[in-house]
Write a protein that holds these residues in place. Structure first.
Motif, PDB file in Angstrom:
ATOM      1  N   THR A 131       0.855  -1.189   0.000  1.00 56.18           N
ATOM      2  CA  THR A 131       0.000   0.000   0.000  1.00 56.18           C
ATOM      3  C   THR A 131       0.890   1.238   0.000  1.00 56.18           C
ATOM      4  O   THR A 131       2.087   1.166   0.249  1.00 56.18           O
ATOM      5  CB  THR A 131      -0.925   0.026   1.229  1.00 56.18           C
ATOM      6  OG1 THR A 131      -0.130   0.095   2.424  1.00 56.18           O
ATOM      7  CG2 THR A 131      -1.810  -1.223   1.279  1.00 56.18           C
ATOM      8  N   SER A 132       0.286   2.365  -0.271  1.00 59.31           N
ATOM      9  CA  SER A 132       1.008   3.635  -0.194  1.00 59.31           C
ATOM     10  C   SER A 132       0.275   4.562   0.772  1.00 59.31           C
ATOM     11  O   SER A 132      -0.808   4.241   1.255  1.00 59.31           O
ATOM     12  CB  SER A 132       1.137   4.271  -1.586  1.00 59.31           C
ATOM     13  OG  SER A 132      -0.137   4.443  -2.175  1.00 59.31           O
ATOM     14  N   CYS A 133       0.884   5.705   1.041  1.00 61.99           N
ATOM     15  CA  CYS A 133       0.359   6.589   2.073  1.00 61.99           C
ATOM     16  C   CYS A 133       0.157   7.994   1.508  1.00 61.99           C
ATOM     17  O   CYS A 133       1.121   8.631   1.053  1.00 61.99           O
ATOM     18  CB  CYS A 133       1.325   6.636   3.259  1.00 61.99           C
ATOM     19  SG  CYS A 133       0.687   7.520   4.701  1.00 61.99           S
ATOM     20  N   ALA A 134      -1.075   8.456   1.500  1.00 63.74           N
ATOM     21  CA  ALA A 134      -1.382   9.819   1.082  1.00 63.74           C
ATOM     22  C   ALA A 134      -1.237  10.739   2.286  1.00 63.74           C
ATOM     23  O   ALA A 134      -1.686  10.422   3.391  1.00 63.74           O
ATOM     24  CB  ALA A 134      -2.796   9.898   0.512  1.00 63.74           C
ATOM     25  N   ALA A 135      -0.619  11.882   2.082  1.00 67.98           N
ATOM     26  CA  ALA A 135      -0.359  12.810   3.183  1.00 67.98           C
ATOM     27  C   ALA A 135      -0.850  14.203   2.815  1.00 67.98           C
ATOM     28  O   ALA A 135      -0.675  14.676   1.681  1.00 67.98           O
ATOM     29  CB  ALA A 135       1.134  12.851   3.511  1.00 67.98           C
ATOM     30  N   GLY A 136      -1.463  14.852   3.772  1.00 67.61           N
ATOM     31  CA  GLY A 136      -1.885  16.243   3.609  1.00 67.61           C
ATOM     32  C   GLY A 136      -1.362  17.057   4.784  1.00 67.61           C
ATOM     33  O   GLY A 136      -1.394  16.600   5.933  1.00 67.61           O
ATOM     34  N   GLU A 137      -0.847  18.225   4.508  1.00 70.00           N
ATOM     35  CA  GLU A 137      -0.250  19.044   5.567  1.00 70.00           C
ATOM     36  C   GLU A 137      -0.815  20.456   5.524  1.00 70.00           C
ATOM     37  O   GLU A 137      -0.977  21.051   4.452  1.00 70.00           O
ATOM     38  CB  GLU A 137       1.271  19.093   5.396  1.00 70.00           C
ATOM     39  CG  GLU A 137       1.976  19.872   6.491  1.00 70.00           C
ATOM     40  CD  GLU A 137       3.478  19.867   6.313  1.00 70.00           C
ATOM     41  OE1 GLU A 137       4.119  20.846   6.721  1.00 70.00           O
ATOM     42  OE2 GLU A 137       4.005  18.875   5.773  1.00 70.00           O
ATOM     43  N   ARG A 138      -1.104  20.974   6.714  1.00 67.34           N
ATOM     44  CA  ARG A 138      -1.526  22.366   6.846  1.00 67.34           C
ATOM     45  C   ARG A 138      -0.669  23.009   7.926  1.00 67.34           C
ATOM     46  O   ARG A 138      -0.398  22.400   8.962  1.00 67.34           O
ATOM     47  CB  ARG A 138      -3.000  22.482   7.216  1.00 67.34           C
ATOM     48  CG  ARG A 138      -3.952  21.849   6.219  1.00 67.34           C
ATOM     49  CD  ARG A 138      -5.395  22.128   6.570  1.00 67.34           C
ATOM     50  NE  ARG A 138      -5.699  23.554   6.438  1.00 67.34           N
ATOM     51  CZ  ARG A 138      -6.880  24.092   6.784  1.00 67.34           C
ATOM     52  NH1 ARG A 138      -7.820  23.322   7.314  1.00 67.34           N
ATOM     53  NH2 ARG A 138      -7.088  25.378   6.614  1.00 67.34           N
ATOM     54  N   ALA A 139      -0.231  24.218   7.688  1.00 68.33           N
ATOM     55  CA  ALA A 139       0.647  24.882   8.653  1.00 68.33           C
ATOM     56  C   ALA A 139       0.522  26.393   8.519  1.00 68.33           C
ATOM     57  O   ALA A 139       0.378  26.924   7.410  1.00 68.33           O
ATOM     58  CB  ALA A 139       2.097  24.454   8.446  1.00 68.33           C
ATOM     59  N   ASP A 140       0.579  27.073   9.644  1.00 67.28           N
ATOM     60  CA  ASP A 140       0.632  28.539   9.667  1.00 67.28           C
ATOM     61  C   ASP A 140       2.078  28.977   9.837  1.00 67.28           C
ATOM     62  O   ASP A 140       2.897  28.272  10.434  1.00 67.28           O
ATOM     63  CB  ASP A 140      -0.198  29.092  10.825  1.00 67.28           C
ATOM     64  CG  ASP A 140      -1.683  28.814  10.648  1.00 67.28           C
ATOM     65  OD1 ASP A 140      -2.166  28.924   9.508  1.00 67.28           O
ATOM     66  OD2 ASP A 140      -2.352  28.483  11.644  1.00 67.28           O
ATOM     67  N   TYR A 141       2.395  30.157   9.340  1.00 65.06           N
ATOM     68  CA  TYR A 141       3.744  30.691   9.527  1.00 65.06           C
ATOM     69  C   TYR A 141       3.683  32.214   9.647  1.00 65.06           C
ATOM     70  O   TYR A 141       2.741  32.867   9.178  1.00 65.06           O
ATOM     71  CB  TYR A 141       4.670  30.286   8.371  1.00 65.06           C
ATOM     72  CG  TYR A 141       4.278  30.829   7.018  1.00 65.06           C
ATOM     73  CD1 TYR A 141       4.719  32.077   6.592  1.00 65.06           C
ATOM     74  CD2 TYR A 141       3.466  30.079   6.167  1.00 65.06           C
ATOM     75  CE1 TYR A 141       4.358  32.569   5.356  1.00 65.06           C
ATOM     76  CE2 TYR A 141       3.105  30.561   4.933  1.00 65.06           C
ATOM     77  CZ  TYR A 141       3.554  31.808   4.530  1.00 65.06           C
ATOM     78  OH  TYR A 141       3.183  32.290   3.308  1.00 65.06           O
ATOM     79  N   ARG A 142       4.718  32.747  10.285  1.00 64.14           N
ATOM     80  CA  ARG A 142       4.902  34.191  10.384  1.00 64.14           C
ATOM     81  C   ARG A 142       6.337  34.513   9.992  1.00 64.14           C
ATOM     82  O   ARG A 142       7.252  33.744  10.292  1.00 64.14           O
ATOM     83  CB  ARG A 142       4.628  34.685  11.805  1.00 64.14           C
ATOM     84  CG  ARG A 142       3.172  34.532  12.229  1.00 64.14           C
ATOM     85  CD  ARG A 142       2.962  35.063  13.627  1.00 64.14           C
ATOM     86  NE  ARG A 142       1.574  34.932  14.040  1.00 64.14           N
ATOM     87  CZ  ARG A 142       1.099  35.315  15.230  1.00 64.14           C
ATOM     88  NH1 ARG A 142       1.935  35.867  16.114  1.00 64.14           N
ATOM     89  NH2 ARG A 142      -0.171  35.161  15.516  1.00 64.14           N
ATOM     90  N   ALA A 143       6.510  35.635   9.341  1.00 61.96           N
ATOM     91  CA  ALA A 143       7.843  36.007   8.858  1.00 61.96           C
ATOM     92  C   ALA A 143       8.137  37.459   9.222  1.00 61.96           C
ATOM     93  O   ALA A 143       7.313  38.349   9.005  1.00 61.96           O
ATOM     94  CB  ALA A 143       7.941  35.814   7.354  1.00 61.96           C
TER      95      ALA A 143
END
Length: 268
Positions: A131-143
């Motif tokens: 099998t394979s693995c689907a990945a979703g990422e959410r992230a906030d950032y400040r600069a």
């Protein structure tokens, strides 16, 4: 004849006296000087700008997943990635060296949200090989950035002055609230049927080298106040997004295309 000579002498005296008075008036006239501030050069200025980055490039942001069953690690590139919150702001102080060259030091701030998805060739945790693995990422950032900028003002026509510029500095990019969701994708083997798993990570913070290229035009609102409208491309170097045990994320830097508008106020 004597009366005629007397009249001529009187007229000559009046004429000479008038010229003497005119000369005295010229000598007593106040001096007129042109200072650097009056010519618009060699003066300090303050500036403030607002920007809109409608197009942001993240390069190849990636996620590293470790398969405990096989002892291998796979890198997932996010095929679909987008950034939100495109607004930015900056404040700075500068110096106009002459009619052509100026420089300033600015502090920049912006924040955003990253959303990305991809698929790894290794199975998710607890799933079977094949099998394979689907990945979703959410992230906030400040600069927060500090930039040293230099400009060339090309010419001024009817109050409009086009310019070109470049900048170099550093940006502190702080990732926070990183959320990673993984789900099994059936292949040579079937998935177990377990629901998608979501994990949260503390984001990393690092200082990144940054450069910028600018072009625009300013307009003389008054002798001391200028309206500045331009385009800026900035590139922030790559760095880590988060890292925890067998899972880590890394961004490939940020390339920002911005339309900016601001004001420059000469101090003296």
């Amino acid at each position: 004849m004597r009366h005629t000579l007397l009249h001529a002498s009187a007229l000559a005296l009046l004429f000479a006296g008038g010229h003497a008075m005119a000369a005295d008036d010229l000598l007593d006239a106040p001096e007129v000087t042109i200072s650097a501030a009056e010519t618009g050069t060699q003066r300090f200025y303050l500036r403030g700008d607002l920007g809109y980055a409608g197009w942001t490039e993240q390069g190849d942001a990636s996620l590293r997943l470790f398969d405990a069953g096989t002892g291998t690690t796979d890198t997932v590139s996010f095929d679909e990635a987008r950034f939100g919150k495109p607004f930015s702001g900056s404040l700075g102080v500068g110096y106009q060296f002459n009619d052509m060259f100026r420089a300033d030091l600015t502090g920049d701030y912006f924040e955003g949200r990253f959303d990305g998805s991809g698929e790894a060739d290794i199975p998710c945790a607890g799933e079977a090989a094949g099998t394979s693995c689907a990945a979703g990422e959410r992230a906030d950032y400040r600069a927060t950035g500090i930039m040293a900028n230099g400009y060339v003002d090309l010419a001024t026509l009817a109050g409009f002055t086009p310019y070109l510029g470049a900048g170099l500095g550093v940006t502190q990019l702080r990732w926070s609230d990183v959320s990673l969701t993984t789900a099994c994708v059936a292949g040579a083997a079937a998935c177990s049927g377990a629901a998608a798993a979501t994990q949260s990570f503390d984001g990393d913070s690092s200082w990144r080298l940054t450069y910028a290229l600018m072009a625009g035009v300013s307009y003389d609102v008054t002798e001391r106040l200028k309206l500045d409208i331009g385009y800026r491309y900035s590139q922030i170097a790559d760095g880590d997004m988060f890292g925890s045990g067998d899972t880590s994320g890394r961004d490939d830097g940020l390339g920002r295309h911005e339309v900016r508008a601001g004001l420059r106020l000469a101090l003296w």
